[in-house]
Enzyme design. Structure first.
Site, PDB file in Angstrom:
ATOM      1  N   THR A 294      86.347  32.600 156.280  1.00  0.00           N
ATOM      2  CA  THR A 294      85.402  31.725 156.981  1.00  0.00           C
ATOM      3  C   THR A 294      84.178  31.404 156.121  1.00  0.00           C
ATOM      4  OG1 THR A 294      83.801  31.745 158.813  1.00  0.00           O
ATOM      5  CG2 THR A 294      84.549  33.874 158.054  1.00  0.00           C
TER       6      THR A 294
ATOM      7  N   GLU B 193      81.334  31.646 157.154  1.00  0.00           N
ATOM      8  CA  GLU B 193      80.237  32.521 157.585  1.00  0.00           C
ATOM      9  C   GLU B 193      79.943  33.631 156.578  1.00  0.00           C
ATOM     10  OE1 GLU B 193      79.917  33.464 161.672  1.00  0.00           O
ATOM     11  OE2 GLU B 193      81.185  31.797 162.306  1.00  0.00           O
TER      12      GLU B 193
ATOM     13  N   LYS C 199      84.391  40.026 157.541  1.00  0.00           N
ATOM     14  CA  LYS C 199      85.249  39.037 156.858  1.00  0.00           C
ATOM     15  C   LYS C 199      84.932  39.038 155.350  1.00  0.00           C
ATOM     16  CE  LYS C 199      87.847  36.480 158.350  1.00  0.00           C
ATOM     17  NZ  LYS C 199      89.300  36.585 158.679  1.00  0.00           N
TER      18      LYS C 199
HETATM   19  P1  NAD Z   1      91.539  34.228 167.578  1.00  0.00           P
HETATM   20  O1  NAD Z   1      90.535  35.238 168.023  1.00  0.00           O
HETATM   21  O2  NAD Z   1      91.842  33.062 168.453  1.00  0.00           O
HETATM   22  O3  NAD Z   1      92.927  34.954 167.280  1.00  0.00           O
HETATM   23  C1  NAD Z   1      93.001  36.179 166.615  1.00  0.00           C
HETATM   24  C2  NAD Z   1      94.416  36.735 166.785  1.00  0.00           C
HETATM   25  O4  NAD Z   1      94.510  37.961 166.048  1.00  0.00           O
HETATM   26  C3  NAD Z   1      94.782  37.054 168.245  1.00  0.00           C
HETATM   27  O5  NAD Z   1      96.077  36.585 168.531  1.00  0.00           O
HETATM   28  C4  NAD Z   1      94.730  38.586 168.297  1.00  0.00           C
HETATM   29  O6  NAD Z   1      95.622  39.134 169.255  1.00  0.00           O
HETATM   30  C5  NAD Z   1      95.141  38.944 166.871  1.00  0.00           C
HETATM   31  N1  NAD Z   1      94.657  40.260 166.462  1.00  0.00           N
HETATM   32  C6  NAD Z   1      93.390  40.762 166.597  1.00  0.00           C
HETATM   33  N2  NAD Z   1      93.349  42.022 166.132  1.00  0.00           N
HETATM   34  C7  NAD Z   1      94.601  42.317 165.679  1.00  0.00           C
HETATM   35  C8  NAD Z   1      95.178  43.476 165.073  1.00  0.00           C
HETATM   36  N3  NAD Z   1      94.463  44.583 164.861  1.00  0.00           N
HETATM   37  N4  NAD Z   1      96.486  43.439 164.731  1.00  0.00           N
HETATM   38  C9  NAD Z   1      97.233  42.311 164.954  1.00  0.00           C
HETATM   39  N5  NAD Z   1      96.737  41.205 165.541  1.00  0.00           N
HETATM   40  C10 NAD Z   1      95.430  41.196 165.888  1.00  0.00           C
HETATM   41  O7  NAD Z   1      91.042  33.761 166.140  1.00  0.00           O
HETATM   42  P2  NAD Z   1      91.133  32.325 165.449  1.00  0.00           P
HETATM   43  O8  NAD Z   1      89.971  31.508 165.869  1.00  0.00           O
HETATM   44  O9  NAD Z   1      92.500  31.788 165.623  1.00  0.00           O
HETATM   45  O10 NAD Z   1      90.890  32.733 163.926  1.00  0.00           O
HETATM   46  C11 NAD Z   1      91.988  33.086 163.082  1.00  0.00           C
HETATM   47  C12 NAD Z   1      91.450  33.416 161.703  1.00  0.00           C
HETATM   48  O11 NAD Z   1      90.738  32.298 161.177  1.00  0.00           O
HETATM   49  C13 NAD Z   1      90.468  34.588 161.690  1.00  0.00           C
HETATM   50  O12 NAD Z   1      90.733  35.379 160.550  1.00  0.00           O
HETATM   51  C14 NAD Z   1      89.099  33.924 161.580  1.00  0.00           C
HETATM   52  O13 NAD Z   1      88.181  34.750 160.920  1.00  0.00           O
HETATM   53  C15 NAD Z   1      89.444  32.690 160.771  1.00  0.00           C
HETATM   54  N6  NAD Z   1      88.562  31.517 160.979  1.00  0.00           N
HETATM   55  C16 NAD Z   1      88.324  31.054 162.242  1.00  0.00           C
HETATM   56  C17 NAD Z   1      87.526  29.913 162.414  1.00  0.00           C
HETATM   57  C18 NAD Z   1      87.263  29.333 163.788  1.00  0.00           C
HETATM   58  O14 NAD Z   1      86.478  28.388 163.909  1.00  0.00           O
HETATM   59  N7  NAD Z   1      87.908  29.819 164.855  1.00  0.00           N
HETATM   60  C19 NAD Z   1      86.962  29.269 161.303  1.00  0.00           C
HETATM   61  C20 NAD Z   1      87.231  29.790 160.017  1.00  0.00           C
HETATM   62  C21 NAD Z   1      88.046  30.890 159.879  1.00  0.00           C
END
Ligand code: NAD
Length: 321
Positions: free
Chosen positions: A125, A127, A153
């Protein structure tokens, strides 16, 4: 091609896997996909097809070293989305963020090393860079994360890089701006505000709404991740920006308009602790080196997203109780 995708019951990972199984990614129309997801509060099995001949769903934790050791061999690559992802939750309780985001990533890299899986895309990210008053971050910018989420992260990025530098794993890292689109948990700003407005309630806007974020449709982020998987270089970081820089106030005004209500539906609430003022990415590297270009206009993407929440109350209403 046999891919292991972690965290794909969540927002972005599920979009990636649905698109992959629908044959939308060049060279992977026949790919087999294993999803590993713990199904925390943020993950839902029904975000993915119930029965698909090329999908294997494994409910499990990325911190479960034994499970990883059994599961990894036979895969060609890992795309690592699994994370605790919500800043506010990390402010309330940070331990799970360090466990899943840092230790989980390290365990996964270790399992790749011993399981003969050399390609690894780590989804990170913007961030991790902190907050920037003016200008934009390139990939060379020092990491200065401010929230426990961002710090965890950043830790995972450094661990991922170390497995490239020390062990020669073929690791690439993506750092994307804020995503929006369907299937996003209602704890996040856009779905939170849309579902409040669809329920006839005012939206809680932090501070004066002056914080600036870049927004990118989840479909564009997933296309970028896939480009990095197929064309990205080992040891490299790729910023993925939205190009749509907006204050939270401006986003809120657009959502009010799309929901057909006025400014009286804004309720100002005390600001988030340590709230980063502005994020801005310079993502010319992925454009120039990998030929990336976002395809979804913000106006259309936002309107479609609001329509999706309007049309799918059965998906989000259970999350409000
Ligand atoms: P989300 O919270 O919607 O989904 C996270 C998923 O990870 C869920 O399905 C959860 O069950 C699973 N999870 C959590 N802990 C776990 C564990 N210990 N073992 C296995 N599975 C586990 O998140 P998202 O928004 O889809 O983000 C996905 C990735 O993208 C993350 O790494 C986040 O840092 C990154 N990201 C998100 C954004 C955003 O705007 N949402 C932007 C940039 C990067």
């Amino acid at each position: 091609m046999k891919l292991l995708v972690t965290g794909a019951a969540g927002f972005i990972g599920s979009h990636y896997v649905r698109s992959m199984l629908a044959g939308e990614y060049a060279g992977c129309a026949e790919a087999d996909v294993t999803v590993l997801d713990k199904l925390t509060y943020a993950g839902r099995r029904d975000n993915l097809p119930a029965d698909h001949p090329r999908l294997t769903f494994v409910q499990g934790d990325v911190c479960d070293v034994e499970l990883l050791r059994e599961l990894l061999p036979g895969h060609d690559a890992v795309v690592h989305f699994a994370a605790e992802s919500h800043v506010d939750r990390s402010i309330d309780a940070g331990a799970a963020f360090v466990t899943t985001n840092v230790l989980g990533t390290q365990g996964l890299l270790e399992a790749c090393l011993h399981g003969g899986v050399s390609r690894f895309v780590h989804v990170s990210t913007d961030e991790v860079y902190g907050s920037i008053a003016s200008g934009s971050w390139t990939e060379e910018w020092p990491l200065a994360p401010n929230s426990p989420y961002a710090a965890s992260k950043a830790g995972s990025d450094l661990i991922a890089r170390s497995y490239w530098r020390t062990h020669g794993l073929d690791v690439s890292i993506t750092r994307c701006s804020n995503n929006y689109g369907p299937y996003q948990h209602i704890e996040k700003l856009i779905p939170r505000f849309v579902t409040y407005l669809l329920s006839g309630e005012p939206v809680p806007l932090y501070g004066q709404g002056a914080n600036v974020r870049e927004w990118l449709h989840v479909a564009d982020h997933c296309r970028a991740i896939h480009l990095v998987l197929t064309k990205g270089q080992a040891g490299e970081v790729y910023n993925v920006g939205g190009g749509n820089e907006m204050t939270n106030h401006q986003i809120t005004e657009q959502l009010l308009e799309l929901c057909g209500v006025g400014r009286e539906m804004i309720r100002y609430v005390p600001d988030r602790k340590g709230h980063d003022l502005r994020y801005s990415l310079d993502d010319s590297k992925i454009h120039e080196e990998l030929g990336y270009a976002p395809a979804v206009s913000f106006a259309e993407g936002l309107a479609e997203t609001v329509a999706w929440y309007r049309d799918n109350p059965g998906w989000w209403k259970p999350l409000t109780t």
